[in-house]
Design an enzyme around this catalytic site. Sequence first.
Site, PDB file in Angstrom:
ATOM      1  N   ARG A   1       0.851  -1.190   0.000  1.00 45.00           N
ATOM      2  CA  ARG A   1       0.000   0.000   0.000  1.00 45.00           C
ATOM      3  C   ARG A   1       0.883   1.234   0.000  1.00 45.00           C
ATOM      4  O   ARG A   1       1.977   1.235   0.595  1.00 45.00           O
ATOM      5  CB  ARG A   1      -0.865   0.054   1.268  1.00 45.00           C
ATOM      6  CG  ARG A   1      -2.133  -0.724   1.199  1.00 45.00           C
ATOM      7  CD  ARG A   1      -3.132  -0.097   0.235  1.00 45.00           C
ATOM      8  NE  ARG A   1      -4.359  -0.857   0.152  1.00 45.00           N
ATOM      9  CZ  ARG A   1      -4.588  -1.843  -0.730  1.00 45.00           C
ATOM     10  NH1 ARG A   1      -3.678  -2.185  -1.600  1.00 45.00           N
ATOM     11  NH2 ARG A   1      -5.759  -2.460  -0.746  1.00 45.00           N
TER      12      ARG A   1
ATOM     13  N   HIS B   1      -1.094   0.836  -9.542  1.00 47.16           N
ATOM     14  CA  HIS B   1      -1.816   0.017  -8.554  1.00 47.16           C
ATOM     15  C   HIS B   1      -2.572  -1.139  -9.238  1.00 47.16           C
ATOM     16  O   HIS B   1      -3.781  -1.281  -9.087  1.00 47.16           O
ATOM     17  CB  HIS B   1      -2.785   0.878  -7.733  1.00 47.16           C
ATOM     18  CG  HIS B   1      -3.288   0.150  -6.505  1.00 47.16           C
ATOM     19  ND1 HIS B   1      -3.606   0.782  -5.321  1.00 47.16           N
ATOM     20  CD2 HIS B   1      -3.507  -1.176  -6.271  1.00 47.16           C
ATOM     21  CE1 HIS B   1      -4.021  -0.110  -4.436  1.00 47.16           C
ATOM     22  NE2 HIS B   1      -3.963  -1.309  -5.000  1.00 47.16           N
TER      23      HIS B   1
HETATM   24  P1  NDP Z   1      -2.467 -10.995   4.784  1.00 42.99           P
HETATM   25  O1  NDP Z   1      -3.347 -10.360   5.804  1.00 42.99           O
HETATM   26  O2  NDP Z   1      -2.711 -12.407   4.423  1.00 42.99           O
HETATM   27  O3  NDP Z   1      -0.941 -10.871   5.241  1.00 42.99           O
HETATM   28  C1  NDP Z   1      -0.427  -9.743   5.862  1.00 42.99           C
HETATM   29  C2  NDP Z   1       0.969 -10.058   6.343  1.00 42.99           C
HETATM   30  O4  NDP Z   1       1.542  -8.848   6.863  1.00 42.99           O
HETATM   31  C3  NDP Z   1       0.989 -11.085   7.473  1.00 42.99           C
HETATM   32  O5  NDP Z   1       2.061 -11.960   7.312  1.00 42.99           O
HETATM   33  C4  NDP Z   1       1.232 -10.218   8.721  1.00 42.99           C
HETATM   34  O6  NDP Z   1       1.948 -10.860   9.757  1.00 42.99           O
HETATM   35  C5  NDP Z   1       2.086  -9.122   8.143  1.00 42.99           C
HETATM   36  N1  NDP Z   1       2.012  -7.939   8.998  1.00 42.99           N
HETATM   37  C6  NDP Z   1       0.938  -7.184   9.304  1.00 42.99           C
HETATM   38  N2  NDP Z   1       1.265  -6.212  10.176  1.00 42.99           N
HETATM   39  C7  NDP Z   1       2.586  -6.358  10.421  1.00 42.99           C
HETATM   40  C8  NDP Z   1       3.501  -5.681  11.257  1.00 42.99           C
HETATM   41  N3  NDP Z   1       3.129  -4.644  12.028  1.00 42.99           N
HETATM   42  N4  NDP Z   1       4.779  -6.109  11.288  1.00 42.99           N
HETATM   43  C9  NDP Z   1       5.175  -7.174  10.529  1.00 42.99           C
HETATM   44  N5  NDP Z   1       4.336  -7.860   9.725  1.00 42.99           N
HETATM   45  C10 NDP Z   1       3.067  -7.459   9.666  1.00 42.99           C
HETATM   46  O7  NDP Z   1      -2.549 -10.048   3.494  1.00 42.99           O
HETATM   47  P2  NDP Z   1      -2.324 -10.447   1.969  1.00 42.99           P
HETATM   48  O8  NDP Z   1      -1.039 -11.174   1.847  1.00 42.99           O
HETATM   49  O9  NDP Z   1      -3.533 -11.059   1.399  1.00 42.99           O
HETATM   50  O10 NDP Z   1      -2.204  -8.982   1.318  1.00 42.99           O
HETATM   51  C11 NDP Z   1      -1.207  -8.084   1.755  1.00 42.99           C
HETATM   52  C12 NDP Z   1      -1.490  -6.691   1.242  1.00 42.99           C
HETATM   53  O11 NDP Z   1      -1.220  -6.606  -0.141  1.00 42.99           O
HETATM   54  C13 NDP Z   1      -2.945  -6.217   1.330  1.00 42.99           C
HETATM   55  O12 NDP Z   1      -3.259  -5.771   2.633  1.00 42.99           O
HETATM   56  C14 NDP Z   1      -2.987  -5.103   0.323  1.00 42.99           C
HETATM   57  O13 NDP Z   1      -2.659  -3.893   0.966  1.00 42.99           O
HETATM   58  C15 NDP Z   1      -1.892  -5.461  -0.663  1.00 42.99           C
HETATM   59  N6  NDP Z   1      -2.421  -5.780  -1.985  1.00 42.99           N
HETATM   60  C16 NDP Z   1      -2.006  -5.021  -3.043  1.00 42.99           C
HETATM   61  C17 NDP Z   1      -2.450  -5.298  -4.298  1.00 42.99           C
HETATM   62  C18 NDP Z   1      -1.944  -4.537  -5.463  1.00 42.99           C
HETATM   63  O14 NDP Z   1      -2.448  -4.725  -6.579  1.00 42.99           O
HETATM   64  N7  NDP Z   1      -0.961  -3.688  -5.290  1.00 42.99           N
HETATM   65  C19 NDP Z   1      -3.405  -6.390  -4.559  1.00 42.99           C
HETATM   66  C20 NDP Z   1      -3.736  -7.138  -3.389  1.00 42.99           C
HETATM   67  C21 NDP Z   1      -3.265  -6.828  -2.148  1.00 42.99           C
HETATM   68  P3  NDP Z   1       1.292 -12.074  10.599  1.00 42.99           P
HETATM   69  O15 NDP Z   1       1.064 -13.160   9.596  1.00 42.99           O
HETATM   70  O16 NDP Z   1       2.323 -12.442  11.577  1.00 42.99           O
HETATM   71  O17 NDP Z   1       0.029 -11.556  11.186  1.00 42.99           O
HETATM   72  C1  OXD Z   2      -6.279  -5.056  -3.149  1.00 42.04           C
HETATM   73  C2  OXD Z   2      -5.787  -4.142  -4.134  1.00 42.04           C
HETATM   74  O1  OXD Z   2      -6.200  -4.762  -1.953  1.00 42.04           O
HETATM   75  O2  OXD Z   2      -6.227  -4.228  -5.286  1.00 42.04           O
HETATM   76  O3  OXD Z   2      -6.754  -6.131  -3.536  1.00 42.04           O
HETATM   77  O4  OXD Z   2      -4.934  -3.332  -3.838  1.00 42.04           O
END
Ligand code: NDP
Ligand code: OXD
Length: 315
Positions: A230, A278
């Site tokens: 993000r 994005h």
């Molecule tokens: P998940 O919720 O499955 O995974 C999030 C990960 O981030 C987890 O491993 C979590 O750790 C870790 N995390 C969260 N907070 C912290 C912190 N404070 N310190 C360290 N690690 C942290 O999300 P997804 O993998 O499904 O998606 C991740 C992000 O990708 C989405 O939130 C979105 O913002 C972005 N995204 C972007 C897209 C794009 O097109 N650019 C498309 C889709 C998603 P833990 O497992 O230990 O809780």
């Molecule tokens: C998502 C994105 O969060 O598109 O899926 O960024």
Amino acid sequence: MSNILLAIIGWDPKGWETRFRALAPQHKIRVWPEQMGDPAEIDYACVWNPPQGLLADYPNLKAIFSLGAGADDLLQDLRLPKVPIVRVVSSDLTMRMNEYVVLQVLMCHRRQRLYDTQQRERLWRDHDQPAANEVSVGIMGLGELGTSAASLLHRIGFRVLGWSRTQKSFPGVETHFGPVGLESFLRRTEILVCLLPATPATRGILNLDLFRKLKYNGALHGAYLINAGRGALQVDGDIIDALDEGTLAGAILDVFPTEPLPLASPLWTHPKVSITPHNAAASLPHGIVDYLLRQIDRCEFGVPFDHVIDRETGY
Ligand code: NDP
Ligand code: OXD
């Protein structure tokens, strides 16, 4: 039969409406703002960037579905009804992110931007070609997307590290966690891939202080940033400073604090920056509507939803 509201801004809602109508003729689909009807009849809201406060007008919602994997924008809405917020987890989205991460990691590893520049100058010059197993790729965020990308990069041969909030263990991935594990993770990372959600704990985490801890003297002779998480995670000015002082050799950015990226942003023309709008992993109706319908079925049969956002942690 359920009543489903589609409130989508920034993407074309037509494909979502068509897919819902095709797969679920038994449900009533209402597209905001044209087909408002009686808000009290709506059971489920499927949304992307809805206006702040909109959902407060729907008194009988059973759940809100974010059409993307991240729900940080939704959570900014102080009037959000207190119903489960469910996010997208789908193999289609995960595969698209895998493609993006592998593409961009290889672009850095194989110095493709440099060869593109050389081509424009008709310059035939070979550069170092370290093997993948000499290059360390560190993934911030080991969730649905991060773990999948990590395992793919491992299979291609990279040294893969991961950083998450809680402790994890995966074959072939050197894992670190929490604030205490961050420094050791960064010191060993040459290509940093960020797949974190934007939460109060992660906003602004991609800053100059963090970039200066990356491994800049590894096989690639420089450190790279790839952010597909993000925009709120990154400090744009710090990225430029890090590129200009040589702390970063390149930055590949799919997300920005303000989107679309303002025309005046110096990132657009920086020679070491690559930008995508994005769309690292596009949420497309074809890959996602059946997932949403399965979630609705769960609720109708009294089964708890999968992938509910925890309002405390923000993801
Ligand atoms: P998940 O919720 O499955 O995974 C999030 C990960 O981030 C987890 O491993 C979590 O750790 C870790 N995390 C969260 N907070 C912290 C912190 N404070 N310190 C360290 N690690 C942290 O999300 P997804 O993998 O499904 O998606 C991740 C992000 O990708 C989405 O939130 C979105 O913002 C972005 N995204 C972007 C897209 C794009 O097109 N650019 C498309 C889709 C998603 P833990 O497992 O230990 O809780
Ligand atoms: C998502 C994105 O969060 O598109 O899926 O960024």
